[in-house]
Design a protein around this motif. Structure first.
Motif, PDB file in Angstrom:
ATOM      1  N   ARG A 189      -7.550 -79.288 -82.361  1.00  0.00           N
ATOM      2  CA  ARG A 189      -7.103 -79.574 -83.720  1.00  0.00           C
ATOM      3  C   ARG A 189      -6.358 -80.905 -83.714  1.00  0.00           C
ATOM      4  O   ARG A 189      -5.724 -81.279 -82.712  1.00  0.00           O
ATOM      5  CB  ARG A 189      -6.153 -78.479 -84.199  1.00  0.00           C
ATOM      6  CG  ARG A 189      -6.735 -77.095 -84.176  1.00  0.00           C
ATOM      7  CD  ARG A 189      -7.530 -76.784 -85.432  1.00  0.00           C
ATOM      8  NE  ARG A 189      -8.130 -75.452 -85.339  1.00  0.00           N
ATOM      9  CZ  ARG A 189      -8.863 -74.913 -86.296  1.00  0.00           C
ATOM     10  NH1 ARG A 189      -9.102 -75.589 -87.405  1.00  0.00           N
ATOM     11  NH2 ARG A 189      -9.383 -73.715 -86.144  1.00  0.00           N
ATOM     12  N   PRO A 190      -6.382 -81.643 -84.818  1.00  0.00           N
ATOM     13  CA  PRO A 190      -5.674 -82.927 -84.858  1.00  0.00           C
ATOM     14  C   PRO A 190      -4.178 -82.760 -84.586  1.00  0.00           C
ATOM     15  O   PRO A 190      -3.547 -81.796 -85.030  1.00  0.00           O
ATOM     16  CB  PRO A 190      -5.922 -83.413 -86.297  1.00  0.00           C
ATOM     17  CG  PRO A 190      -7.188 -82.741 -86.713  1.00  0.00           C
ATOM     18  CD  PRO A 190      -7.147 -81.387 -86.055  1.00  0.00           C
ATOM     19  N   LEU A 191      -3.630 -83.707 -83.854  1.00  0.00           N
ATOM     20  CA  LEU A 191      -2.205 -83.732 -83.525  1.00  0.00           C
ATOM     21  C   LEU A 191      -1.544 -84.926 -84.186  1.00  0.00           C
ATOM     22  O   LEU A 191      -2.092 -86.032 -84.198  1.00  0.00           O
ATOM     23  CB  LEU A 191      -1.995 -83.844 -82.014  1.00  0.00           C
ATOM     24  CG  LEU A 191      -2.407 -82.679 -81.120  1.00  0.00           C
ATOM     25  CD1 LEU A 191      -2.281 -83.094 -79.653  1.00  0.00           C
ATOM     26  CD2 LEU A 191      -1.539 -81.457 -81.397  1.00  0.00           C
ATOM     27  N   ALA A 192      -0.342 -84.724 -84.714  1.00  0.00           N
ATOM     28  CA  ALA A 192       0.527 -85.808 -85.143  1.00  0.00           C
ATOM     29  C   ALA A 192       1.843 -85.629 -84.397  1.00  0.00           C
ATOM     30  O   ALA A 192       2.291 -84.493 -84.187  1.00  0.00           O
ATOM     31  CB  ALA A 192       0.756 -85.767 -86.654  1.00  0.00           C
ATOM     32  N   LEU A 193       2.456 -86.727 -83.985  1.00  0.00           N
ATOM     33  CA  LEU A 193       3.680 -86.668 -83.197  1.00  0.00           C
ATOM     34  C   LEU A 193       4.829 -87.310 -83.965  1.00  0.00           C
ATOM     35  O   LEU A 193       4.692 -88.434 -84.473  1.00  0.00           O
ATOM     36  CB  LEU A 193       3.494 -87.399 -81.864  1.00  0.00           C
ATOM     37  CG  LEU A 193       2.251 -87.075 -81.030  1.00  0.00           C
ATOM     38  CD1 LEU A 193       2.282 -87.864 -79.718  1.00  0.00           C
ATOM     39  CD2 LEU A 193       2.126 -85.587 -80.772  1.00  0.00           C
ATOM     40  N   PHE A 194       5.959 -86.595 -84.055  1.00  0.00           N
ATOM     41  CA  PHE A 194       7.180 -87.143 -84.651  1.00  0.00           C
ATOM     42  C   PHE A 194       8.288 -87.094 -83.605  1.00  0.00           C
ATOM     43  O   PHE A 194       8.544 -86.043 -83.015  1.00  0.00           O
ATOM     44  CB  PHE A 194       7.624 -86.335 -85.878  1.00  0.00           C
ATOM     45  CG  PHE A 194       8.967 -86.782 -86.421  1.00  0.00           C
ATOM     46  CD1 PHE A 194       9.034 -87.741 -87.419  1.00  0.00           C
ATOM     47  CD2 PHE A 194      10.151 -86.264 -85.909  1.00  0.00           C
ATOM     48  CE1 PHE A 194      10.267 -88.172 -87.902  1.00  0.00           C
ATOM     49  CE2 PHE A 194      11.389 -86.689 -86.382  1.00  0.00           C
ATOM     50  CZ  PHE A 194      11.449 -87.648 -87.387  1.00  0.00           C
ATOM     51  N   GLY A 195       8.956 -88.228 -83.387  1.00  0.00           N
ATOM     52  CA  GLY A 195      10.067 -88.245 -82.450  1.00  0.00           C
ATOM     53  C   GLY A 195      11.269 -88.946 -83.041  1.00  0.00           C
ATOM     54  O   GLY A 195      11.149 -90.025 -83.642  1.00  0.00           O
ATOM     55  N   HIS A 196      12.445 -88.331 -82.875  1.00  0.00           N
ATOM     56  CA  HIS A 196      13.681 -88.935 -83.374  1.00  0.00           C
ATOM     57  C   HIS A 196      14.505 -89.463 -82.211  1.00  0.00           C
ATOM     58  O   HIS A 196      14.754 -88.743 -81.236  1.00  0.00           O
ATOM     59  CB  HIS A 196      14.507 -87.916 -84.164  1.00  0.00           C
ATOM     60  CG  HIS A 196      15.789 -88.491 -84.704  1.00  0.00           C
ATOM     61  ND1 HIS A 196      15.794 -89.416 -85.727  1.00  0.00           N
ATOM     62  CD2 HIS A 196      17.086 -88.307 -84.348  1.00  0.00           C
ATOM     63  CE1 HIS A 196      17.050 -89.761 -85.984  1.00  0.00           C
ATOM     64  NE2 HIS A 196      17.844 -89.111 -85.155  1.00  0.00           N
ATOM     65  N   SER A 197      14.919 -90.722 -82.296  1.00  0.00           N
ATOM     66  CA  SER A 197      15.776 -91.356 -81.296  1.00  0.00           C
ATOM     67  C   SER A 197      15.096 -91.296 -79.921  1.00  0.00           C
ATOM     68  O   SER A 197      13.991 -91.794 -79.765  1.00  0.00           O
ATOM     69  CB  SER A 197      17.160 -90.706 -81.312  1.00  0.00           C
ATOM     70  OG  SER A 197      18.109 -91.489 -80.627  1.00  0.00           O
TER      71      SER A 197
END
Length: 254
Positions: free
Chosen positions: A82-90
């Motif tokens: 399945r498609p992946l999106a990545l979110f990262g903070h700091s």
């Protein structure tokens, strides 16, 4: 589907996309526990479980970014395609960026989006020495940035628990500053920032364009390093918009 490295915050039977969230230095997967309520029902939400905290507290913290990113990449590759999106903070933005490079490069499974928050672009990183501050100075630094739950560091027993984790994370970041991947990433990239963030405001967010090889956007919010806490609803609305429609057309595989 939760694993040693991934916690599923909301499972979806047939997700349109999986949003994988990477916490800040000293942070935990629980930092994203409220996010599913602000995202569309067909977005499965996962958070990366860093060693050395929460239910991995008995494990040693990561010390090298490369090994850290390799382990998270392996956990994501074990999922279906399945498609992946990545979110990262700091700190999480740097981890997510390195994971995105691994997925897009040697594994030819690029994420459909990389969303970075409150972090300098890889070619602008410099060692800060934060991990080598004495206890009081390190506490003052963390609390001065407005980190969620940082008031817990006022309690001696909690300080003893959390300070080693913070030191390990900051020392890993200092080592990473000299070895970060700086070649363009073939993935659409969005940089979010706090307009009053003294370390990663608009100029630092815009610098991510140098490594964005498949489209770039940036958006600021009023506030400092942890702007995303008071602006959670607006941030999630923006993320949902970027993950909708054509945003989920997978980038060309290298």
């Amino acid at each position: 589907m939760s694993t040693n490295w991934l916690r599923v915050l909301r499972a979806v039977a047939q997700p349109r996309v999986r949003l994988v969230c990477f916490p800040h230095a000293g942070g935990t997967a629980s930092a994203f526990r409220t996010w599913p309520a602000g995202l569309p029902d067909d977005v499965e939400v996962l958070a990366v479980r860093y060693p050395g905290r929460e239910d991995r507290i008995a494990e040693p913290c990561a010390t090298r970014m490369g090994e850290f990113a390799d382990a998270v990449t392996a956990a994501l590759l074990a999922l279906d395609e399945r498609p992946l999106a990545l979110f990262g903070h700091s700190m999480g933005a740097s981890v997510a960026y390195e994971v995105a490079h691994r997925l897009a490069g040697e594994h030819a499974r690029p994420p459909v989006a990389l969303l970075v928050s409150a972090r300098r672009a890889p070619h602008r990183l410099q060692p800060s020495g934060t991990g080598d501050l004495d206890d009081d100075a390190l506490v003052a630094h963390v609390q001065g940035r407005g980190a969620p739950a940082s008031a817990a560091l006022d309690h001696p027993e909690l300080r003893e628990l959390f300070l080693p984790v913070l030191r390990a994370d900051y020392r890993m970041l200092d080592a990473y500053a000299g070895e970060a991947t700086t070649r363009p990433l073939p993935v659409p990239l969005t940089a979010y920032y706090g307009e009053q963030d003294t370390g990663a405001a608009e100029p630092e967010a815009l610098a991510w364009a140098v490594v964005a090889g498949a489209g770039f956007a940036a958006r600021g919010f009023a506030g400092g390093h942890f702007y995303l806490v008071p602006h959670e609803a607006a941030l999630l609305d923006d993320i949902a918009r970027r993950l909708a429609g054509t945003a989920l057309e997978a980038p060309c595989r290298p």
